[in-house]
Write an enzyme that holds these catalytic residues in place. Sequence first.
Site, short mmCIF file in Angstrom:
data_model
loop_
_atom_site.label_atom_id
_atom_site.label_comp_id
_atom_site.label_asym_id
_atom_site.label_seq_id
_atom_site.Cartn_x
_atom_site.Cartn_y
_atom_site.Cartn_z
N ASP A 1 0.85 -1.20 0.00
CA ASP A 1 0.00 0.00 0.00
C ASP A 1 0.88 1.24 0.00
OD1 ASP A 1 -2.13 -1.71 0.26
OD2 ASP A 1 -2.27 -1.45 2.45
N1 URA Z 1 -1.22 -5.88 4.21
C1 URA Z 1 -1.74 -4.64 4.14
O1 URA Z 1 -2.78 -4.36 4.73
N2 URA Z 1 -1.09 -3.72 3.40
C2 URA Z 1 0.08 -3.96 2.74
O2 URA Z 1 0.64 -3.07 2.09
C3 URA Z 1 0.61 -5.26 2.83
C4 URA Z 1 -0.07 -6.20 3.57
#
Ligand code: URA
Length: 246
Positions: free
Chosen positions: A112
């Site tokens: 993310d």
């Molecule tokens: N889980 C999440 O919620 N976000 C990420 O970027 C990776 C794993």
Amino acid sequence: MRATMPGMELYRFLQQQGFGSRKECRQLVEYGLVEIDGEPAEDYRQPVAIADIGELVVDGEPWTPLTGHVYLMLNKPDGYETSHKPMHNPSVYSLLPWQFGNLGVSAVGRLDVDTTGLLLFTTDGQFVHALTSPKRHVPKCYEVTLKHPVTDDLVKHLLAGVFLKDDNEKVAADSVAVVDEITIHMTITQGKYHQVKRMLAAAGNRVMELHRLSMGALSLEALDEGQWRFLSETELQAFGFGAKPE
Ligand code: URA
């Protein structure tokens, strides 16, 4: 990327290294921007072999010739999108040499925009599959900073599994280690959308910061934020891959 054959013409070699189209690579030589072992190259058709190149400088920048597929890791900073076409933030690809874009280097999965840490990139589709296929169960360890203090119940809940919206089956953490009052190290083997954040929300807490520490045997170790490095031969072999030319 194909391996460079001995005696390949210089402009084609530059193209294989990601310096652009054949025309652009011919122009790099014509404009005197390519130096091999301290000497400007004069003929774009001159034959070159990687093994014989000591030092290559293109447009003022040293370049270590690539052979075979590219495999690398980045310590992703906050605020970068894992996308070739980012919507609201800079792209993680802007942290890598631009030549890699021409070679088709792509991220192995996604983080993310606000997640930091280990992000892998490669030109090798089989490597992407080996690390992201749900059947392979590659463990991914995250440092999770929480809004509310860690409790025994939270840890039990994460290990027992939680239901995520739109899923009929529980997803469970493989392991949870308590680091301090608001920090855990949590390992998961699946790779569902926003999985860690959704698991913590389903367990009654909230993720404030998320940092990926490792994927399988690969960990960031001393790599500074925003920096990248090639994977070593030993690291690749841990996944049954090698940086051999094809
Ligand atoms: N889980 C999440 O919620 N976000 C990420 O970027 C990776 C794993």
